[in-house]
Each structure stands twice: as C-alpha cells, then as structure tokens.
Design a protein around this motif. Sequence first.
Motif, PDB file in Angstrom:
ATOM      1  N   VAL A  53       0.869  -1.179   0.000  1.00  0.00           N
ATOM      2  CA  VAL A  53       0.000   0.000   0.000  1.00  0.00           C
ATOM      3  C   VAL A  53       0.905   1.227   0.000  1.00  0.00           C
ATOM      4  O   VAL A  53       1.904   1.267   0.719  1.00  0.00           O
ATOM      5  N   LEU A  54       0.563   2.210  -0.806  1.00  0.00           N
ATOM      6  CA  LEU A  54       1.257   3.496  -0.761  1.00  0.00           C
ATOM      7  C   LEU A  54       0.634   4.287   0.383  1.00  0.00           C
ATOM      8  O   LEU A  54      -0.425   4.883   0.238  1.00  0.00           O
ATOM      9  N   SER A  55       1.317   4.269   1.536  1.00  0.00           N
ATOM     10  CA  SER A  55       0.701   4.850   2.733  1.00  0.00           C
ATOM     11  C   SER A  55       0.927   6.352   2.846  1.00  0.00           C
ATOM     12  O   SER A  55       0.090   7.062   3.398  1.00  0.00           O
ATOM     13  N   GLN A  56       2.043   6.841   2.358  1.00  0.00           N
ATOM     14  CA  GLN A  56       2.342   8.268   2.467  1.00  0.00           C
ATOM     15  C   GLN A  56       2.778   8.813   1.110  1.00  0.00           C
ATOM     16  O   GLN A  56       3.973   8.968   0.860  1.00  0.00           O
ATOM     17  N   PRO A  57       1.830   9.104   0.234  1.00  0.00           N
ATOM     18  CA  PRO A  57       2.223   9.694  -1.056  1.00  0.00           C
ATOM     19  C   PRO A  57       2.633  11.151  -0.861  1.00  0.00           C
ATOM     20  O   PRO A  57       2.289  11.774   0.138  1.00  0.00           O
ATOM     21  N   SER A  58       3.366  11.667  -1.804  1.00  0.00           N
ATOM     22  CA  SER A  58       3.691  13.094  -1.762  1.00  0.00           C
ATOM     23  C   SER A  58       2.544  13.878  -2.394  1.00  0.00           C
ATOM     24  O   SER A  58       1.595  13.305  -2.927  1.00  0.00           O
ATOM     25  N   ALA A  59       2.646  15.178  -2.338  1.00  0.00           N
ATOM     26  CA  ALA A  59       1.578  16.032  -2.879  1.00  0.00           C
ATOM     27  C   ALA A  59       1.443  15.800  -4.390  1.00  0.00           C
ATOM     28  O   ALA A  59       2.454  15.696  -5.097  1.00  0.00           O
ATOM     29  N   PRO A  60       0.210  15.712  -4.888  1.00  0.00           N
ATOM     30  CA  PRO A  60       0.020  15.512  -6.331  1.00  0.00           C
ATOM     31  C   PRO A  60       0.659  16.624  -7.167  1.00  0.00           C
ATOM     32  O   PRO A  60       1.053  16.393  -8.303  1.00  0.00           O
ATOM     33  N   SER A  61       0.802  17.815  -6.586  1.00  0.00           N
ATOM     34  CA  SER A  61       1.383  18.921  -7.340  1.00  0.00           C
ATOM     35  C   SER A  61       2.828  18.648  -7.740  1.00  0.00           C
ATOM     36  O   SER A  61       3.313  19.190  -8.736  1.00  0.00           O
ATOM     37  N   LEU A  62       3.544  17.806  -6.992  1.00  0.00           N
ATOM     38  CA  LEU A  62       4.911  17.458  -7.366  1.00  0.00           C
ATOM     39  C   LEU A  62       4.919  16.712  -8.697  1.00  0.00           C
ATOM     40  O   LEU A  62       5.697  17.045  -9.596  1.00  0.00           O
ATOM     41  N   CYS A  63       4.038  15.736  -8.840  1.00  0.00           N
ATOM     42  CA  CYS A  63       3.944  15.007 -10.109  1.00  0.00           C
ATOM     43  C   CYS A  63       3.422  15.910 -11.218  1.00  0.00           C
ATOM     44  O   CYS A  63       3.864  15.810 -12.368  1.00  0.00           O
ATOM     45  N   TYR A  64       2.484  16.813 -10.871  1.00  0.00           N
ATOM     46  CA  TYR A  64       1.978  17.750 -11.877  1.00  0.00           C
ATOM     47  C   TYR A  64       3.096  18.646 -12.399  1.00  0.00           C
ATOM     48  O   TYR A  64       3.174  18.928 -13.594  1.00  0.00           O
ATOM     49  N   PHE A  65       3.960  19.114 -11.497  1.00  0.00           N
ATOM     50  CA  PHE A  65       5.066  19.974 -11.907  1.00  0.00           C
ATOM     51  C   PHE A  65       6.011  19.234 -12.850  1.00  0.00           C
ATOM     52  O   PHE A  65       6.384  19.747 -13.904  1.00  0.00           O
ATOM     53  N   VAL A  66       6.392  18.015 -12.466  1.00  0.00           N
ATOM     54  CA  VAL A  66       7.352  17.255 -13.279  1.00  0.00           C
ATOM     55  C   VAL A  66       6.747  16.922 -14.640  1.00  0.00           C
ATOM     56  O   VAL A  66       7.381  17.131 -15.684  1.00  0.00           O
ATOM     57  N   ALA A  67       5.519  16.430 -14.654  1.00  0.00           N
ATOM     58  CA  ALA A  67       4.875  16.087 -15.934  1.00  0.00           C
ATOM     59  C   ALA A  67       4.607  17.340 -16.756  1.00  0.00           C
ATOM     60  O   ALA A  67       4.773  17.334 -17.983  1.00  0.00           O
ATOM     61  N   GLY A  68       4.214  18.425 -16.095  1.00  0.00           N
ATOM     62  CA  GLY A  68       3.939  19.670 -16.815  1.00  0.00           C
ATOM     63  C   GLY A  68       5.175  20.268 -17.446  1.00  0.00           C
ATOM     64  O   GLY A  68       5.147  20.705 -18.602  1.00  0.00           O
ATOM     65  N   ALA A  69       6.281  20.290 -16.703  1.00  0.00           N
ATOM     66  CA  ALA A  69       7.523  20.834 -17.268  1.00  0.00           C
ATOM     67  C   ALA A  69       8.001  19.984 -18.439  1.00  0.00           C
ATOM     68  O   ALA A  69       8.436  20.521 -19.467  1.00  0.00           O
ATOM     69  N   SER A  70       7.909  18.678 -18.309  1.00  0.00           N
ATOM     70  CA  SER A  70       8.309  17.796 -19.416  1.00  0.00           C
ATOM     71  C   SER A  70       7.388  17.961 -20.617  1.00  0.00           C
ATOM     72  O   SER A  70       7.838  17.988 -21.764  1.00  0.00           O
ATOM     73  N   GLY A  71       6.105  18.072 -20.347  1.00  0.00           N
ATOM     74  CA  GLY A  71       5.135  18.268 -21.431  1.00  0.00           C
ATOM     75  C   GLY A  71       5.311  19.600 -22.130  1.00  0.00           C
ATOM     76  O   GLY A  71       5.197  19.695 -23.358  1.00  0.00           O
ATOM     77  N   LEU A  72       5.583  20.651 -21.352  1.00  0.00           N
ATOM     78  CA  LEU A  72       5.821  21.964 -21.963  1.00  0.00           C
ATOM     79  C   LEU A  72       7.081  21.964 -22.813  1.00  0.00           C
ATOM     80  O   LEU A  72       7.110  22.581 -23.876  1.00  0.00           O
ATOM     81  N   LEU A  73       8.129  21.283 -22.353  1.00  0.00           N
ATOM     82  CA  LEU A  73       9.336  21.177 -23.176  1.00  0.00           C
ATOM     83  C   LEU A  73       9.014  20.460 -24.483  1.00  0.00           C
ATOM     84  O   LEU A  73       9.455  20.883 -25.548  1.00  0.00           O
ATOM     85  N   ALA A  74       8.239  19.386 -24.387  1.00  0.00           N
ATOM     86  CA  ALA A  74       7.878  18.641 -25.594  1.00  0.00           C
ATOM     87  C   ALA A  74       7.096  19.526 -26.558  1.00  0.00           C
ATOM     88  O   ALA A  74       7.379  19.559 -27.764  1.00  0.00           O
ATOM     89  N   LEU A  75       6.124  20.252 -26.038  1.00  0.00           N
ATOM     90  CA  LEU A  75       5.312  21.139 -26.880  1.00  0.00           C
ATOM     91  C   LEU A  75       6.166  22.245 -27.493  1.00  0.00           C
ATOM     92  O   LEU A  75       6.069  22.536 -28.681  1.00  0.00           O
ATOM     93  N   TYR A  76       7.014  22.869 -26.685  1.00  0.00           N
ATOM     94  CA  TYR A  76       7.888  23.941 -27.164  1.00  0.00           C
ATOM     95  C   TYR A  76       8.796  23.430 -28.287  1.00  0.00           C
ATOM     96  O   TYR A  76       8.922  24.077 -29.332  1.00  0.00           O
ATOM     97  N   CYS A  77       9.401  22.274 -28.082  1.00  0.00           N
ATOM     98  CA  CYS A  77      10.310  21.739 -29.099  1.00  0.00           C
ATOM     99  C   CYS A  77       9.569  21.313 -30.358  1.00  0.00           C
ATOM    100  O   CYS A  77      10.075  21.496 -31.463  1.00  0.00           O
ATOM    101  N   LEU A  78       8.372  20.769 -30.201  1.00  0.00           N
ATOM    102  CA  LEU A  78       7.587  20.412 -31.383  1.00  0.00           C
ATOM    103  C   LEU A  78       7.232  21.658 -32.188  1.00  0.00           C
ATOM    104  O   LEU A  78       7.362  21.674 -33.422  1.00  0.00           O
ATOM    105  N   LEU A  79       6.798  22.709 -31.510  1.00  0.00           N
ATOM    106  CA  LEU A  79       6.450  23.943 -32.213  1.00  0.00           C
ATOM    107  C   LEU A  79       7.665  24.564 -32.900  1.00  0.00           C
ATOM    108  O   LEU A  79       7.572  25.023 -34.044  1.00  0.00           O
ATOM    109  N   LEU A  80       8.802  24.582 -32.215  1.00  0.00           N
ATOM    110  CA  LEU A  80      10.017  25.103 -32.850  1.00  0.00           C
ATOM    111  C   LEU A  80      10.435  24.246 -34.040  1.00  0.00           C
ATOM    112  O   LEU A  80      10.856  24.779 -35.073  1.00  0.00           O
TER     113      LEU A  80
END
Length: 183
Positions: A53-80
């Motif tokens: 059981v995952l008894s003590q997860p971290s804040a969901p915003s941590l995963c949102y930040f990591v996925a968001g930054a990676s996704g934004l890099l992907a989008l930025y590079c695709l557009l360029l």
Amino acid sequence: MALAWLQRVELAFFATAFLCGAVAAAALTRTQGSFSGSCPLYGVAVLNGSSLVLSQPSAPSLCYFVAGASGLLALYCLLLLLFWVYTSCIEDSHRGPMGLRFALATSAIAIFLVLVCACILRFGTSSLCKSIISLNMTSCSDAQKTPWIPPGTAVQFYSNLHNAEVRPWDMKGWVKTEGYRFV
C-alpha cells in the motif's frame, strides 16, 4: 533547399527533446493515474498482509510539476521544430542574432527545468524504492509483480518511473555526443 549542417543538428535536437519530454510526461502521468491520482515520488510503501500500500504519497502537485515541465518542453520543441522546418523549406528565411539569442535563452531555461525534473524523479523514485526494499522485497521491479491495495494500483509503476527518469538524461547524453560529433 538544403539545410546547413548546424540547422540539421538543431532540428534533430528539437526532435529528440520533443520525444524525451513527451515520453517523460506520459510515463509519469500513467504512473500517477495507476496510483489513483496520488504521487508516488518520495512516497512510503507499507505491507498490508501480503499486499503493498502506498501509505504516504507526496503532494500531487509534485507530479503535476514534473509532468507539466516535461510536457511543456515537448510542446515547445515540437512547435520550434515545425516552425523551423516551415521557414527553412517554404519561406527560405534566416534567423538574426536577436532571434538566436532568444531561442537559446528559452531553450536553456526549458532544458534546466527538465533536468531539475529528472533529479526530482531520480531521488523520488529512489526514496520510494528504499521504502519498498526495506520491506524485504528484492527490488522495485519485483514489487511491480506484488499485489497492491487497491487492486490494479501500481501497474508497471517502476518501469514507468524509470522511463520518465531516464528520458531527460538520454537527451542530455544525446546533446553531448551529437555536439562532439558535429563540431
């Protein structure tokens, strides 16, 4: 029109960065989804009978930040990538020094964010794996085969976290080796 070799290297870099960012964002999003929206990075797993059981997860915003930054890099590079393919082949335009400085500065910030995210992924995954191994599991990859509570949780969690962690470092290694090859 034939592109100069530096422009080809730049386009290959954008394509690589796009793929690395997209894979990292997708893998982390899949992992967070398999934990019902909880972020497993820096989390603590405990045994409940024979299940984990995952008894003590971290804040969901941590995963949102990591996925968001990676996704934004992907989008930025695709557009360029699309923009420079269009302008190089259709309009035959060239970039001035100001445009180059702006592109380099923006790219440096984006790559810095992705490498910070890769560090968060590395240390967060390591922390989760230490808590799993402390439960007398042999490895995190073996913990994928162990049942989790609720059922269906943590499907391929280690493979996805490992893929998300490795992609930004793959991009850094590609830039280093390709840069030496072309210079």
